[in-house]
Design a protein around this motif. Structure first.
Motif, short mmCIF file in Angstrom:
data_model
loop_
_atom_site.label_atom_id
_atom_site.label_comp_id
_atom_site.label_asym_id
_atom_site.label_seq_id
_atom_site.Cartn_x
_atom_site.Cartn_y
_atom_site.Cartn_z
N SER A 5 0.82 -1.21 0.00
CA SER A 5 0.00 0.00 0.00
C SER A 5 0.86 1.27 0.00
N THR A 6 2.19 1.10 0.04
CA THR A 6 3.11 2.22 0.05
C THR A 6 3.44 2.60 -1.40
N VAL A 7 3.25 3.87 -1.73
CA VAL A 7 3.40 4.31 -3.11
C VAL A 7 4.74 5.00 -3.34
N THR A 8 5.41 4.62 -4.42
CA THR A 8 6.56 5.37 -4.89
C THR A 8 6.41 5.59 -6.38
N GLY A 9 7.23 6.45 -6.92
CA GLY A 9 7.13 6.77 -8.33
C GLY A 9 6.86 8.24 -8.54
N PRO A 10 6.87 8.70 -9.80
CA PRO A 10 6.72 10.14 -10.10
C PRO A 10 5.27 10.58 -10.06
N ASN A 11 4.68 10.58 -8.88
CA ASN A 11 3.30 11.06 -8.75
C ASN A 11 3.10 11.71 -7.40
N ASP A 12 2.06 12.50 -7.29
CA ASP A 12 1.83 13.31 -6.10
C ASP A 12 1.47 12.48 -4.87
N GLU A 13 1.04 11.25 -5.06
CA GLU A 13 0.64 10.42 -3.93
C GLU A 13 1.81 9.63 -3.35
N ALA A 14 2.99 9.76 -3.90
CA ALA A 14 4.13 8.95 -3.47
C ALA A 14 4.51 9.23 -2.02
N PHE A 15 4.79 8.15 -1.27
CA PHE A 15 5.30 8.28 0.09
C PHE A 15 6.80 8.59 0.06
N TYR A 16 7.49 8.04 -0.91
CA TYR A 16 8.92 8.34 -1.05
C TYR A 16 9.30 8.42 -2.52
N GLY A 17 10.42 9.09 -2.77
CA GLY A 17 10.90 9.30 -4.12
C GLY A 17 11.95 8.27 -4.53
N PRO A 18 12.79 8.62 -5.50
CA PRO A 18 13.77 7.67 -6.01
C PRO A 18 14.98 7.54 -5.11
N LEU A 19 15.76 6.50 -5.36
CA LEU A 19 17.10 6.44 -4.80
C LEU A 19 17.92 7.56 -5.43
N ALA A 37 23.61 -0.56 -6.53
CA ALA A 37 24.04 -1.27 -5.32
C ALA A 37 22.85 -1.90 -4.60
N VAL A 38 21.72 -1.16 -4.50
CA VAL A 38 20.54 -1.71 -3.85
C VAL A 38 19.99 -2.88 -4.67
N THR A 39 19.95 -2.70 -5.97
CA THR A 39 19.47 -3.78 -6.84
C THR A 39 20.34 -5.02 -6.70
N LYS A 40 21.64 -4.85 -6.66
CA LYS A 40 22.57 -5.98 -6.52
C LYS A 40 22.35 -6.70 -5.20
N ALA A 41 22.15 -5.92 -4.12
CA ALA A 41 21.95 -6.53 -2.80
C ALA A 41 20.70 -7.40 -2.78
N VAL A 42 19.64 -6.95 -3.42
CA VAL A 42 18.39 -7.71 -3.43
C VAL A 42 18.47 -8.88 -4.40
N GLU A 43 19.06 -8.67 -5.54
CA GLU A 43 19.16 -9.76 -6.53
C GLU A 43 20.16 -10.83 -6.11
N GLY A 44 21.07 -10.49 -5.19
CA GLY A 44 22.09 -11.44 -4.77
C GLY A 44 21.74 -12.22 -3.52
N LEU A 45 20.47 -12.33 -3.20
CA LEU A 45 20.03 -13.05 -2.00
C LEU A 45 20.37 -14.53 -2.10
N PRO A 46 20.67 -15.16 -0.96
CA PRO A 46 20.85 -16.62 -0.97
C PRO A 46 19.53 -17.33 -1.25
N GLU A 47 19.61 -18.61 -1.63
CA GLU A 47 18.42 -19.35 -2.04
C GLU A 47 17.37 -19.46 -0.94
N HIS A 48 17.81 -19.49 0.33
CA HIS A 48 16.84 -19.68 1.41
C HIS A 48 16.00 -18.43 1.68
N ALA A 49 16.43 -17.25 1.23
CA ALA A 49 15.68 -16.02 1.46
C ALA A 49 14.53 -15.90 0.47
N THR A 50 13.45 -15.28 0.91
CA THR A 50 12.25 -15.17 0.08
C THR A 50 11.82 -13.71 -0.03
#
Length: 471
Positions: free
Chosen positions: A307-321, A329-342
């Motif tokens: 329910s938390t909104v981001t993106g280029p619109n007036d209703e966004a709770f937060y903006g871009p990195l 770096a954030v993308t790499k951290a999330v994409e590099g998760l071990p197999e047991h993480a969900t």
């Protein structure tokens, strides 16, 4: 497109350095300004201006310094629209957020420092040896070098300059190379309020920051930034035996007991984790929840995240990195998760333009996973289960950071035990992330040392002198 200048001795001046940096709007990925890379001659010029201004500012009475800081607070409020526009162009933050959480709050914090300027703390004079009277003088250090980060450019500048000015120091400050513009607006506001040379701004990259920290003039170097940057400042400052004030990273645990209101707590914790796109060293990042409500609480976190909104619109709770490198770096951290993480929700870019990242909840992580141990600095929360109080404390304290934490329970005994045993500079109970000017902000371990906000921060910008006279 603006070509930015340094602010030295009360004037905007071109840098001597030949290098330049593009300042990019993270909402559009378009270049909005060009910023110089200041060289040694630029830093020398700023340091000379600050050193020349120091005797007069040191001699100013506390009431005179208070008057100046109160006037600066009024000027900050009066220039809210300009400050917001300049900052949003560099950070992509939601404009209303900058207006309320940085400009308005920053002006209030400056007024606190104005009052604190007239309340120096120290020992009462007295006789501690026969025939001799002792007194303790608390004095400004002199010129201080300061380096601020890109996550809250205006607020971090105010946290740095407020106590330094209140104590009677003069300043050379380098803002982040990706977010310099609101600091330059702030510098312009000081004209006619602060004497020329009291506050100076030099622009540049990490090499410029090194020139500041290695320069022989400053007696103290203060930085808010990463652990890596803090180590570099401490190392370079050591050569000149400079005092160093470090406010570094965090990996805040959120310990949740089964007596909480699950839906309300999950919503509040998500807000504390996604605040400013998670680009906050105190952000809620590691949810450690009692096993008896683990599954239900994860579901509630997912619901709140979605329910938390981001993106280029007036209703966004937060903006871009903030920038392309950090987004990667954030993308790499999330994409590099071990197999047991969900990944229960999120984990992806939002839109095709701008560095927007979806609110992300990751379950089934283990304590030694990189995503648990290392600062992600993005809108990412991990979830772990615990069975006993001792296990919860072991998980919470089992990282190298020690800046902020929180415990969520209606049990007073449990809350007080965790307030004592959580090894962090701040412990919130049934909330997470509020800060007030009167209370100190700073951590332990690899989160650094030194305090921002409160009278303790002014102490950090002073030195102690013992004066003894014979009767």
């Amino acid at each position: 497109m603006a070509t930015l200048q340094n602010f030295i001795d009360g004037d905007f001046v071109d840098a001597s350095g030949t290098g330049a940096l593009d300042v990019v709007d993270p909402r559009t990925e378009q270049v909005v300004a060009t910023s110089p890379i200041s060289d040694a001659s630029d830093v020398d010029r700023a340091m000379a201006a600050a050193a020349a201004a120091f005797p007069g500012w040191k001699a100013a009475t506390p009431s005179a310094r208070q008057k100046a800081l109160l006037a600066l607070a009024d000027a900050i409020e009066g220039a809210s629209d300009r400050l917001v526009e300049a900052q949003v162009r560099n950070t992509g933050q939601v404009a209303s957020f900058v207006a309320t959480e940085e400009v308005a709050v920053g002006a209030d914090q400056m007024r606190f420092f104005a009052g604190a300027a007239r309340d120096p703390r120290g020992l009462t004079s007295g006789e501690f040896a026969e025939g001799l009277t002792s007194q303790v003088r608390r004095e400004p250090i002199g010129v201080v070098a300061q380096v601020t980060p890109w996550n809250y450019p205006l607020m971090m500048a105010l946290w740095k300059i407020g106590p330094a000015l209140a104590a009677g120091n003069t300043i050379v400050l380098k803002p982040s190379d990706t977010t310099p513009e609101s600091t330059l607006v702030l510098a312009e506001l000081t004209r006619g309020i602060l004497p020329d040379g009291v506050f100076n701004v030099v622009l540049g990259d990490a090499s410029t920051g090194t020139l500041l920290t290695e320069h022989p003039v400053p007696g103290l170097v203060a930085i808010t930034g990463s652990v890596r940057a803090g180590r570099a400042v401490a190392t370079s400052g050591a050569a000149g035996l400079k005092r160093v004030h470090l406010e570094l990273g965090g990996k805040a645990p959120v310990v949740v007991f089964p007596d909480v209101d699950i839906e309300a707590s999950a919503q509040a914790i998500c807000e504390a984790g996604f605040f400013n796109a998670g680009q906050d060293c105190t952000a809620a990042t590691r949810v450690i929840v009692h096993r008896s409500i683990h599954d239900e609480f994860v579901d509630a976190l997912v619901k709140a995240a979605e329910s938390t909104v981001t993106g280029p619109n007036d209703e966004a709770f937060y903006g871009p990195l903030n920038n392309a490198r950090h987004f990667a770096a954030v993308t790499k951290a999330v994409e590099g998760l071990p197999e047991h993480a969900t990944i229960r929700t999120g984990g992806f870019r939002v839109g095709d333009t701008g560095f927007y990242f979806a609110p992300t909840i990751i379950a089934d992580v283990k304590q030694d996973d990189d995503i648990v141990q290392n600062e992600t600095f993005g809108p990412v929360l991990t979830v772990q289960a615990f069975d006993t109080d001792d296990e919860a404390l072991e998980l919470a304290n089992g990282v190298r950071y020690a800046l902020a934490s929180s415990v969520w329970t209606e049990n007073h005994r449990v809350a007080q035990r965790f307030a004592r045993d959580l090894d962090f500079g701040c412990v919130w109970i049934n909330t997470h992330i509020p800060l007030v000017a009167e209370m100190p902000h700073g951590g332990f371990k690899e989160s650094g040392y030194g305090k921002d906000l409160s009278a303790y921060s002014i102490d950090d910008y002073t030195r102690i002198k013992h004066v003894m006279s014979a009767h």
